[in-house]
Write a protein that holds these residues in place. Structure first.
Motif, PDB file in Angstrom:
ATOM      1  N   MET A  34      64.797  99.196  79.768  1.00 53.71           N
ATOM      2  CA  MET A  34      65.114 100.016  78.586  1.00 53.71           C
ATOM      3  C   MET A  34      66.327 100.881  78.927  1.00 53.71           C
ATOM      4  O   MET A  34      66.287 101.648  79.882  1.00 53.71           O
ATOM      5  CB  MET A  34      63.930 100.929  78.222  1.00 53.71           C
ATOM      6  N   LYS A  35      67.407 100.745  78.147  1.00 50.87           N
ATOM      7  CA  LYS A  35      68.603 101.534  78.421  1.00 50.87           C
ATOM      8  C   LYS A  35      68.804 102.569  77.326  1.00 50.87           C
ATOM      9  O   LYS A  35      68.734 102.233  76.133  1.00 50.87           O
ATOM     10  CB  LYS A  35      69.826 100.614  78.521  1.00 50.87           C
ATOM     11  N   PHE A  36      69.038 103.804  77.715  1.00 55.32           N
ATOM     12  CA  PHE A  36      69.283 104.867  76.745  1.00 55.32           C
ATOM     13  C   PHE A  36      70.723 105.354  76.861  1.00 55.32           C
ATOM     14  O   PHE A  36      71.148 105.818  77.920  1.00 55.32           O
ATOM     15  CB  PHE A  36      68.288 106.018  76.958  1.00 55.32           C
ATOM     16  N   ARG A  63      84.216 102.125  81.129  1.00 59.45           N
ATOM     17  CA  ARG A  63      83.543 102.878  80.071  1.00 59.45           C
ATOM     18  C   ARG A  63      82.532 101.979  79.344  1.00 59.45           C
ATOM     19  O   ARG A  63      82.796 100.813  79.090  1.00 59.45           O
ATOM     20  CB  ARG A  63      84.571 103.465  79.089  1.00 59.45           C
ATOM     21  N   GLY A  64      81.404 102.580  79.060  1.00 63.89           N
ATOM     22  CA  GLY A  64      80.327 101.818  78.415  1.00 63.89           C
ATOM     23  C   GLY A  64      79.524 100.979  79.400  1.00 63.89           C
ATOM     24  O   GLY A  64      78.685 100.162  79.005  1.00 63.89           O
ATOM     25  N   GLY A  65      79.753 101.209  80.699  1.00 62.29           N
ATOM     26  CA  GLY A  65      79.202 100.330  81.738  1.00 62.29           C
ATOM     27  C   GLY A  65      77.696 100.372  81.929  1.00 62.29           C
ATOM     28  O   GLY A  65      77.134  99.486  82.578  1.00 62.29           O
ATOM     29  N   SER A  66      77.025 101.366  81.351  1.00 63.12           N
ATOM     30  CA  SER A  66      75.562 101.400  81.503  1.00 63.12           C
ATOM     31  C   SER A  66      74.904 100.198  80.837  1.00 63.12           C
ATOM     32  O   SER A  66      73.833  99.761  81.265  1.00 63.12           O
ATOM     33  CB  SER A  66      74.989 102.673  80.886  1.00 63.12           C
ATOM     34  N   ASP A  67      75.534  99.675  79.781  1.00 62.56           N
ATOM     35  CA  ASP A  67      74.998  98.464  79.145  1.00 62.56           C
ATOM     36  C   ASP A  67      74.953  97.334  80.174  1.00 62.56           C
ATOM     37  O   ASP A  67      73.988  96.570  80.241  1.00 62.56           O
ATOM     38  CB  ASP A  67      75.898  98.013  77.974  1.00 62.56           C
ATOM     39  N   THR A  68      76.022  97.246  80.957  1.00 62.03           N
ATOM     40  CA  THR A  68      76.112  96.183  81.959  1.00 62.03           C
ATOM     41  C   THR A  68      75.101  96.408  83.081  1.00 62.03           C
ATOM     42  O   THR A  68      74.472  95.458  83.558  1.00 62.03           O
ATOM     43  CB  THR A  68      77.555  96.114  82.500  1.00 62.03           C
ATOM     44  N   ALA A  92      84.285  96.468  69.263  1.00 59.83           N
ATOM     45  CA  ALA A  92      82.997  97.001  68.812  1.00 59.83           C
ATOM     46  C   ALA A  92      82.243  97.529  70.028  1.00 59.83           C
ATOM     47  O   ALA A  92      81.726  96.760  70.819  1.00 59.83           O
ATOM     48  CB  ALA A  92      82.181  95.897  68.137  1.00 59.83           C
ATOM     49  N   LYS A  93      82.210  98.844  70.179  1.00 61.25           N
ATOM     50  CA  LYS A  93      81.742  99.339  71.475  1.00 61.25           C
ATOM     51  C   LYS A  93      80.231  99.467  71.596  1.00 61.25           C
ATOM     52  O   LYS A  93      79.720 100.023  72.562  1.00 61.25           O
ATOM     53  CB  LYS A  93      82.422 100.664  71.816  1.00 61.25           C
ATOM     54  N   VAL A  94      79.507  98.914  70.638  1.00 60.09           N
ATOM     55  CA  VAL A  94      78.047  99.008  70.674  1.00 60.09           C
ATOM     56  C   VAL A  94      77.475  98.365  71.944  1.00 60.09           C
ATOM     57  O   VAL A  94      76.443  98.800  72.459  1.00 60.09           O
ATOM     58  CB  VAL A  94      77.434  98.449  69.368  1.00 60.09           C
TER      59      VAL A  94
HETATM   60 MG    MG Z   1      77.976 102.606  75.042  1.00 59.35          MG
END
Ligand code: MG
Ligand code: ADP
Ligand code: ASP
Length: 411
Positions: free
Chosen positions: A6-8, A151-156, A209-211
């Motif tokens: 689960m990623k927040f 940036r946005g690397g927590s998704d990865t 789309a940075k979602v």
């Molecule tokens: Mg993000």
């Protein structure tokens, strides 16, 4: 026991109250019998603040220290999330990237994950720990320095953990309730998609789309991770959000499935370069050596043996591009009259698997923009996307009118 990731994201852990709210969701999954790996981002705005501090202290910073600073936001939320879970009597502990360890390349500020050994965390699950809270976005290089994943690397981080631990699912909790036909903050008619194919999501992400971070979608596609995007502000439900899945799992399909935009693109024009064999290599060789990511390219018609060459690259690489080209000019390897950078542009893209088999999408896109009086500066196409560069002031209008033209509000 099955593992769930689960990623927040930043807005979902922006305050202590929101961390509590997120922790309650985690506890629900623990109650269902999962061992949960929670990946957290920094509190929203924190990473921007840290990046700002680095730039203010040292404009041409040492990337290793940049990573040391900007990775710290996630350390705070990981510890707070573990504490919050403990307060709820859920056995939990936090892990920073290096403790797992999340092994990455040494490409500081945009490192790639190479390996995530599972033994440390699995051993703790074996001892009765229910939740491993891992700081997203960070890892450790072969040299033993802290790295970050872009940036946005927590998704990865989340998808990589789901792959490494063979998780049943990877849930990405964010501030919208799924993936939409375009950014719902720009077009109010944007429609939430129940499912989207990996390929389309990959294009949308890489086009702005940075979602989801692009790399996270690549990993999910490669390792067949069941990836879901959903809101941490809505009531829990099994059917919530958007499932990112294989093309075959999707029944309905529009020719165009989404519109993406990016503000971070600049247009560079080299005026009056010689129209001769080797000129493209003389321009794009030095740019590539300088690490500039060139996206679109157009070469204009030559007149009297001279031509203009236009390309686009990320806005924050403009200075590097200028230096590389001016250095090549000074070294006598390249000749041009002028180099003009236009940072007031935006890239708008239409994406859809249906484009493979249906023609006329480009024509419709160009006509729609023309009807709105929007001038197209550069065009690029591939099998499932068409991108154009337009004046930034028309960005919202372009997104909304294309969304209307392709009737994306209808399923
Ligand atoms: Mg993000
Ligand atoms: P987080 O902090 O949770 O990682 P992000 O800000 O990185 O969240 O990503 C979520 C944002 O992505 C949304 O608030 C939305 O504005 C934006 N976005 C852009 N395109 C889309 C899209 N097609 N569908 C959903 N959200 C999108
Ligand atoms: N905090 C990092 C960022 O803002 C990573 C992330 O949130 O995914 O880019």
């Amino acid at each position: 026991m099955p593992v769930l990731v689960m990623k927040f994201g930043g807005t979902s852990v922006a305050t202590l109250d929101r961390i509590k709210r997120a922790a309650k969701r985690v506890a629900l999954e623990v109650a269902k019998g999962y061992n949960v790996i929670v990946i957290v981002s920094a509190m929203s705005g924190k990473t921007n603040e840290l990046v700002g501090w680095v730039n203010e202290t040292s404009p041409l910073y040492d990337a290793r220290e940049y990573d040391a600073v900007v990775s710290s936001g996630e350390n705070v939320t990981a510890g707070l999330m573990a504490l919050t879970l403990q307060e709820m009597d859920v056995p939990a502990r936090s892990w920073q990237g290096w403790q797992v360890p999340v092994k990455t390349t040494s490409a500081h500020s945009s490192a790639r994950i190479e390996e995530i050994p599972t033994d440390n965390i699995m051993a703790k699950f074996g001892e009765g720990m229910k939740v491993a809270v891992v700081a997203g976005f960070q890892g450790i290089s072969p040299e033993g320095r802290i790295t970050t994943l872009g940036r946005g690397g927590s998704d990865t981080t989340a998808v990589a953990f789901a792959a490494a631990f063979d998780a049943e699912r990877c849930d990405i909790y964010t501030d919208v309730d799924g993936v939409y036909t375009t950014d719902p903050r720009i077009a109010e008619k944007a429609r939430k998609l129940d499912k989207i194919s990996f390929e389309e999501m990959l294009e949308l992400a890489s086009l702005g789309a940075k979602v989801l971070q692009t790399r996270s979608v690549e990993l999910a596609m490669r390792y067949k991770v069941k990836l879901r995007v959903l809101s941490s502000f809505e009531e829990p439900s099994d059917t919530a959000g958007t499932l990112v899945c294989d093309e075959e799992e999707i029944m309905e399909s529009n020719v165009v499935s989404g519109i993406a935009y990016s503000r971070d693109e600049a247009k560079m024009t080299l005026q009056s370069v010689a129209d001769r064999p080797g000129i493209a290599a003389a321009i794009f060789g030095p740019l590539s050596n300088a690490g500039v990511n060139v996206d679109m390219i157009i070469q204009n018609i030559a007149e009297e043996g001279r031509t203009d060459m236009t390309f686009s690259c990320p806005t924050d690489q403009v200075m590097r591009a200028e230096k590389a080209l001016n250095d090549a000019k000074d070294a006598g390897e390249l000749n041009f009259a002028d180099l003009i950078a236009d940072t007031n542009v935006a890239k708008i893209s239409a994406v859809g698997i249906g484009m493979r088999s249906q023609s006329g999408v480009a024509a419709k896109m160009f006509q729609t923009l023309s009807d709105e009086g929007i001038n197209i500066k550069v065009i690029a196409t591939s099998e499932i996307k068409i991108s154009v560069l337009v004046d930034r002031k028309y960005m919202e209008l372009a997104v909304q009118s294309l969304h209307d033209a392709f009737e994306l509000e209808k399923a």
